[in-house]
Design a protein around this motif. Structure first.
Motif, PDB file in Angstrom:
ATOM      1  N   ALA A   1      15.370  92.548  88.307  1.00 21.43           N
ATOM      2  CA  ALA A   1      14.492  92.780  87.161  1.00 21.43           C
ATOM      3  C   ALA A   1      15.234  92.805  85.822  1.00 21.43           C
ATOM      4  CB  ALA A   1      13.699  94.072  87.352  1.00 21.43           C
ATOM      5  N   PRO A   2      16.387  93.496  85.704  1.00 17.51           N
ATOM      6  CA  PRO A   2      17.048  93.515  84.392  1.00 17.51           C
ATOM      7  C   PRO A   2      17.450  92.128  83.902  1.00 17.51           C
ATOM      8  CG  PRO A   2      17.912  95.255  85.799  1.00 17.51           C
ATOM      9  CD  PRO A   2      17.070  94.388  86.676  1.00 17.51           C
ATOM     10  N   VAL A   3      17.883  91.262  84.824  1.00 14.39           N
ATOM     11  CA  VAL A   3      18.306  89.913  84.425  1.00 14.39           C
ATOM     12  C   VAL A   3      17.106  89.087  83.986  1.00 14.39           C
ATOM     13  CG1 VAL A   3      19.553  87.846  85.138  1.00 14.39           C
ATOM     14  CG2 VAL A   3      20.214  90.081  86.060  1.00 14.39           C
ATOM     15  N   LEU A   4      16.016  89.136  84.752  1.00 11.40           N
ATOM     16  CA  LEU A   4      14.827  88.373  84.400  1.00 11.40           C
ATOM     17  C   LEU A   4      14.222  88.872  83.093  1.00 11.40           C
ATOM     18  CD1 LEU A   4      12.978  87.925  87.825  1.00 11.40           C
ATOM     19  CD2 LEU A   4      14.494  86.324  86.646  1.00 11.40           C
ATOM     20  N   ARG A   5      14.167  90.169  82.908  1.00 11.89           N
ATOM     21  CA  ARG A   5      13.584  90.714  81.687  1.00 11.89           C
ATOM     22  C   ARG A   5      14.415  90.314  80.464  1.00 11.89           C
ATOM     23  NH1 ARG A   5       9.544  94.356  82.539  1.00 11.89           N
ATOM     24  NH2 ARG A   5       9.727  95.142  80.416  1.00 11.89           N
ATOM     25  N   ARG A   6      15.725  90.353  80.619  1.00 12.14           N
ATOM     26  CA  ARG A   6      16.585  89.952  79.502  1.00 12.14           C
ATOM     27  C   ARG A   6      16.351  88.490  79.144  1.00 12.14           C
ATOM     28  NH1 ARG A   6      21.018  90.892  81.852  1.00 12.14           N
ATOM     29  NH2 ARG A   6      20.866  93.143  81.494  1.00 12.14           N
ATOM     30  N   ALA A   7      16.260  87.640  80.161  1.00 10.12           N
ATOM     31  CA  ALA A   7      16.045  86.216  79.922  1.00 10.12           C
ATOM     32  C   ALA A   7      14.681  85.948  79.306  1.00 10.12           C
ATOM     33  CB  ALA A   7      16.182  85.449  81.238  1.00 10.12           C
TER      34      ALA A   7
ATOM     35  N   GLU B   1       8.210  81.789  57.415  1.00 10.40           N
ATOM     36  CA  GLU B   1       8.292  82.116  58.836  1.00 10.40           C
ATOM     37  C   GLU B   1       7.156  83.063  59.208  1.00 10.40           C
ATOM     38  OE1 GLU B   1      11.215  84.916  61.165  1.00 10.40           O
ATOM     39  OE2 GLU B   1      12.187  82.940  60.974  1.00 10.40           O
ATOM     40  N   LEU B   2       6.367  82.637  60.183  1.00 14.25           N
ATOM     41  CA  LEU B   2       5.302  83.499  60.703  1.00 14.25           C
ATOM     42  C   LEU B   2       5.820  84.422  61.790  1.00 14.25           C
ATOM     43  CD1 LEU B   2       2.348  80.958  61.046  1.00 14.25           C
ATOM     44  CD2 LEU B   2       2.725  82.639  59.228  1.00 14.25           C
ATOM     45  N   LEU B   3       6.630  83.864  62.706  1.00 13.17           N
ATOM     46  CA  LEU B   3       7.167  84.630  63.829  1.00 13.17           C
ATOM     47  C   LEU B   3       8.594  84.184  64.079  1.00 13.17           C
ATOM     48  CD1 LEU B   3       4.177  84.312  66.341  1.00 13.17           C
ATOM     49  CD2 LEU B   3       4.700  86.287  64.895  1.00 13.17           C
ATOM     50  N   PRO B   4       9.498  85.111  64.342  1.00 14.36           N
ATOM     51  CA  PRO B   4      10.865  84.716  64.700  1.00 14.36           C
ATOM     52  C   PRO B   4      10.939  84.302  66.165  1.00 14.36           C
ATOM     53  CG  PRO B   4      10.668  87.087  64.730  1.00 14.36           C
ATOM     54  CD  PRO B   4       9.335  86.567  64.265  1.00 14.36           C
ATOM     55  N   ALA B   5      12.040  83.719  66.539  1.00 13.70           N
ATOM     56  CA  ALA B   5      12.296  83.454  67.959  1.00 13.70           C
ATOM     57  C   ALA B   5      12.499  84.778  68.679  1.00 13.70           C
ATOM     58  CB  ALA B   5      13.533  82.579  68.117  1.00 13.70           C
ATOM     59  N   GLY B   6      12.113  84.809  69.946  1.00 10.11           N
ATOM     60  CA  GLY B   6      12.345  85.993  70.757  1.00 10.11           C
ATOM     61  C   GLY B   6      11.243  87.020  70.713  1.00 10.11           C
ATOM     62  N   ILE B   7      10.082  86.672  70.162  1.00  9.44           N
ATOM     63  CA  ILE B   7       8.946  87.605  70.086  1.00  9.44           C
ATOM     64  C   ILE B   7       8.060  87.408  71.317  1.00  9.44           C
ATOM     65  CG2 ILE B   7       6.770  88.055  68.902  1.00  9.44           C
ATOM     66  CD1 ILE B   7       9.021  89.366  67.511  1.00  9.44           C
ATOM     67  N   ARG B   8       7.733  88.509  71.999  1.00  9.12           N
ATOM     68  CA  ARG B   8       6.755  88.444  73.089  1.00  9.12           C
ATOM     69  C   ARG B   8       5.367  88.466  72.474  1.00  9.12           C
ATOM     70  NH1 ARG B   8       4.459  92.179  77.407  1.00  9.12           N
ATOM     71  NH2 ARG B   8       4.312  90.869  79.256  1.00  9.12           N
ATOM     72  N   LEU B   9       4.619  87.418  72.700  1.00 12.44           N
ATOM     73  CA  LEU B   9       3.390  87.189  71.964  1.00 12.44           C
ATOM     74  C   LEU B   9       2.266  88.126  72.414  1.00 12.44           C
ATOM     75  CD1 LEU B   9       3.555  83.309  71.899  1.00 12.44           C
ATOM     76  CD2 LEU B   9       3.854  84.834  69.946  1.00 12.44           C
TER      77      LEU B   9
ATOM     78  N   VAL C   1       6.158  88.962  88.017  1.00 10.63           N
ATOM     79  CA  VAL C   1       5.336  88.715  86.826  1.00 10.63           C
ATOM     80  C   VAL C   1       5.657  89.744  85.741  1.00 10.63           C
ATOM     81  CG1 VAL C   1       2.979  88.689  85.944  1.00 10.63           C
ATOM     82  CG2 VAL C   1       3.514  87.569  88.118  1.00 10.63           C
ATOM     83  N   ALA C   2       5.790  91.010  86.128  1.00  9.71           N
ATOM     84  CA  ALA C   2       6.100  92.053  85.155  1.00  9.71           C
ATOM     85  C   ALA C   2       7.454  91.829  84.493  1.00  9.71           C
ATOM     86  CB  ALA C   2       6.072  93.427  85.828  1.00  9.71           C
ATOM     87  N   ALA C   3       8.359  91.154  85.192  1.00  6.16           N
ATOM     88  CA  ALA C   3       9.692  90.880  84.640  1.00  6.16           C
ATOM     89  C   ALA C   3       9.725  89.589  83.829  1.00  6.16           C
ATOM     90  CB  ALA C   3      10.719  90.811  85.768  1.00  6.16           C
TER      91      ALA C   3
ATOM     92  N   LEU D   1      11.648  93.987  76.781  1.00  2.41           N
ATOM     93  CA  LEU D   1      12.401  95.229  76.699  1.00  2.41           C
ATOM     94  C   LEU D   1      12.778  95.702  78.100  1.00  2.41           C
ATOM     95  CD1 LEU D   1      10.340  97.209  74.027  1.00  2.41           C
ATOM     96  CD2 LEU D   1      12.546  96.052  73.699  1.00  2.41           C
ATOM     97  N   GLN D   2      13.956  96.273  78.208  1.00  2.00           N
ATOM     98  CA  GLN D   2      14.368  96.837  79.488  1.00  2.00           C
ATOM     99  C   GLN D   2      13.688  98.180  79.710  1.00  2.00           C
ATOM    100  OE1 GLN D   2      15.985  95.270  81.667  1.00  2.00           O
ATOM    101  NE2 GLN D   2      17.081  93.653  80.605  1.00  2.00           N
ATOM    102  N   ALA D   3      13.501  98.510  80.973  1.00  5.34           N
ATOM    103  CA  ALA D   3      12.956  99.821  81.304  1.00  5.34           C
ATOM    104  C   ALA D   3      13.909 100.904  80.798  1.00  5.34           C
ATOM    105  CB  ALA D   3      12.765  99.945  82.815  1.00  5.34           C
ATOM    106  N   ALA D   4      13.336 101.990  80.315  1.00  2.00           N
ATOM    107  CA  ALA D   4      14.150 103.062  79.736  1.00  2.00           C
ATOM    108  C   ALA D   4      15.008 103.735  80.811  1.00  2.00           C
ATOM    109  CB  ALA D   4      13.250 104.097  79.078  1.00  2.00           C
ATOM    110  N   ARG D   5      16.260 103.976  80.476  1.00  2.00           N
ATOM    111  CA  ARG D   5      17.181 104.660  81.370  1.00  2.00           C
ATOM    112  C   ARG D   5      17.973 105.682  80.556  1.00  2.00           C
ATOM    113  NH1 ARG D   5      19.755  99.707  85.072  1.00  2.00           N
ATOM    114  NH2 ARG D   5      17.749  98.956  85.915  1.00  2.00           N
ATOM    115  N   GLY D   6      18.080 106.885  81.091  1.00  2.00           N
ATOM    116  CA  GLY D   6      18.824 107.907  80.366  1.00  2.00           C
ATOM    117  C   GLY D   6      18.818 109.215  81.123  1.00  2.00           C
ATOM    118  N   PRO D   7      19.550 110.201  80.620  1.00  2.00           N
ATOM    119  CA  PRO D   7      19.665 111.480  81.321  1.00  2.00           C
ATOM    120  C   PRO D   7      18.382 112.300  81.224  1.00  2.00           C
ATOM    121  CG  PRO D   7      20.818 111.577  79.230  1.00  2.00           C
ATOM    122  CD  PRO D   7      20.358 110.154  79.396  1.00  2.00           C
ATOM    123  N   ALA D   8      18.137 113.072  82.262  1.00  2.00           N
ATOM    124  CA  ALA D   8      17.013 114.008  82.284  1.00  2.00           C
ATOM    125  C   ALA D   8      17.453 115.251  83.032  1.00  2.00           C
ATOM    126  CB  ALA D   8      15.790 113.380  82.944  1.00  2.00           C
ATOM    127  N   GLU D   9      16.759 116.346  82.792  1.00  2.33           N
ATOM    128  CA  GLU D   9      17.108 117.597  83.458  1.00  2.33           C
ATOM    129  C   GLU D   9      16.357 117.726  84.777  1.00  2.33           C
ATOM    130  OE1 GLU D   9      16.511 122.420  82.834  1.00  2.33           O
ATOM    131  OE2 GLU D   9      16.501 121.090  81.071  1.00  2.33           O
TER     132      GLU D   9
END
Length: 411
Positions: free
Chosen positions: A327-333, A163-171, A229-231, A337-345
């Protein structure tokens, strides 16, 4: 203090679920084979295996001399030079005992030779009759000259069938390099969702035109196309239509068959001349409000089987609506990678509104804290351009103080 939204207003999660449902068929669009020269950024649909051994043949890792390890002495070794092998198509003769051959990086290592001595560890002497003798000193880097040193064996990197590349790799370039090295010319990738973008409003003009009083530049078409396009999807058409129901219907007829999904901006509020509302309403579409700011007006529907997701027309509302719901649905499909989301001060205190989820435009400071960069207005495109995060304030929170944690979405 909890302030639930009015019953007529959808919650953000509810509308996100409805959008995901309508996007289901759009994101299950199958696969296609593309030339590797056109495959950068695409996502592999199946694993890719090598049809060949890599390297394809025994070759030299260095410029130097190919020798037989059995001929090497503990100290200085002197061997007659019987030829030269460059990196080109060749079938070299077997190397005989007591001889060596000058060899270049990537060239075929002759049968009988099992080691390459780098050129910097050698000295060549030429006799009066032109005979060359290579004098091999001790390795400069220390260690011993063992069989196989600086010889790349056939299949030492990849065996045929590996196997050179698995499925699901963004080239990326490194992935395309291994495909090309294995002689592969095409790759099976996920087909991109084909999306048409329709901006509405008699007041819109293209950037570059001269607006008259009451006209404004259409930024939504440009922004949505870039976001699509970005998605990981494909823009098949960008169009603009005035506030005329028949004109929009004619455009939708044109788009049928070309687009998997149509995104619109504008025309879904409660006033007059709301052209998208006038089209989707009779088609049993949903037109209403979501408990968020900006981006409250939203709509969903379909025309001749093609899903339509309709955003409000104010530029910030349009862009944030895409980011929140689509965007989250298109990116997943697309396997991105999804845009980072998390807590901040928070660096400063912020205020919010009751009953609506607030999406404040903000920026991340050098110390990791975040702060707003613009007010809540849905027309403040410069503030959005200056931001790199969205600060998400829940519906039941009216204020946060400096030092409090806030959910931050990377833009």
């Amino acid at each position: 203090m909890t302030t639930p939204p009015p019953p007529s207003r959808k919650r953000v999660e509810e509308h996100a679920s409805d959008v995901a449902a309508i996007l289901g068929p759009v994101t299950s669009t199958g696969t296609e084979s593309v030339p590797i020269d056109d495959a950068a950024g695409r996502v592999t649909a199946v694993a890719v295996t090598s049809p060949v051994e890599l390297p394809l043949f025994r070759n030299s890792q260095m410029d130097g001399f190919a020798v037989r390890s059995a001929d090497l002495e503990d100290g200085e070794t002197r061997l007659r030079v019987v030829g030269e092998i460059a990196a080109r198509p060749i079938e070299p003769a077997e190397l005989q005992a007591g001889t060596s051959v000058r060899i270049m990086t990537g060239a075929v290592v002759p049968p009988g030779a099992d080691i390459v001595v780098p050129v910097e560890e050698s000295t060549v002497e030429t006799s009066p009759d032109g005979t060359e003798t290579v004098v091999l000193g001790a390795p400069r880097s220390g260690g011993e000259r063992r069989p196989g040193l600086f010889v790349r064996e056939r299949g030492s990197d990849v065996h045929a069938g590996d196997e050179l590349l698995p499925a699901g790799i963004r080239l990326a370039s490194r992935h395309l390099a291994v495909l090309a090295a294995a002689g592969i010319t095409t790759v099976e990738v996920r087909r991109r969702a084909r999306i048409a973008i329709v901006t509405t409003g008699a007041e819109l003009v293209e950037p570059g035109e001269t607006p008259t009083l009451g006209q404004t530049f259409d930024s939504n078409g440009t922004a949505l196309a870039a976001a699509v396009v970005a998605a990981g999807a494909e823009v098949v058409r960008r169009a603009r239509v005035v506030d005329d129901r028949d004109a929009l219907l004619a455009l939708l007829d044109e788009l049928h068959g070309d687009a998997d999904l149509i995104l619109t901006s504008g025309g879904i509020s409660m006033g007059d001349h709301e052209v998208v509302r006038d089209v989707l309403g009779p088609l049993d579409g949903w037109i209403g409000s979501v408990a968020m700011q900006p981006g409250g007006p939203q709509a969903l529907g379909a025309y001749r089987g093609v899903p339509i997701i309709a955003f409000p027309g104010n530029p910030v509302s349009t862009q944030l609506s895409f980011e929140v719901f689509v965007a989250p649905v298109l990116r997943r499909a697309a396997g991105l990678l999804q845009a980072a989301r998390g807590p901040a001060e928070l660096a400063v205190a912020v205020q919010s509104v009751p009953g609506k989820r607030q999406f404040l435009r903000g920026r991340r400071l050098d110390d990791g804290r975040v702060e707003p960069v613009a007010g809540p207005g849905s027309h403040l495109v410069a503030g959005l351009a200056a931001s790199d995060v969205l600060l998400v304030i829940p519906e039941d929170v009216l204020a946060l103080e400096a030092g409090d944690a806030v959910e931050a979405w990377t833009l």
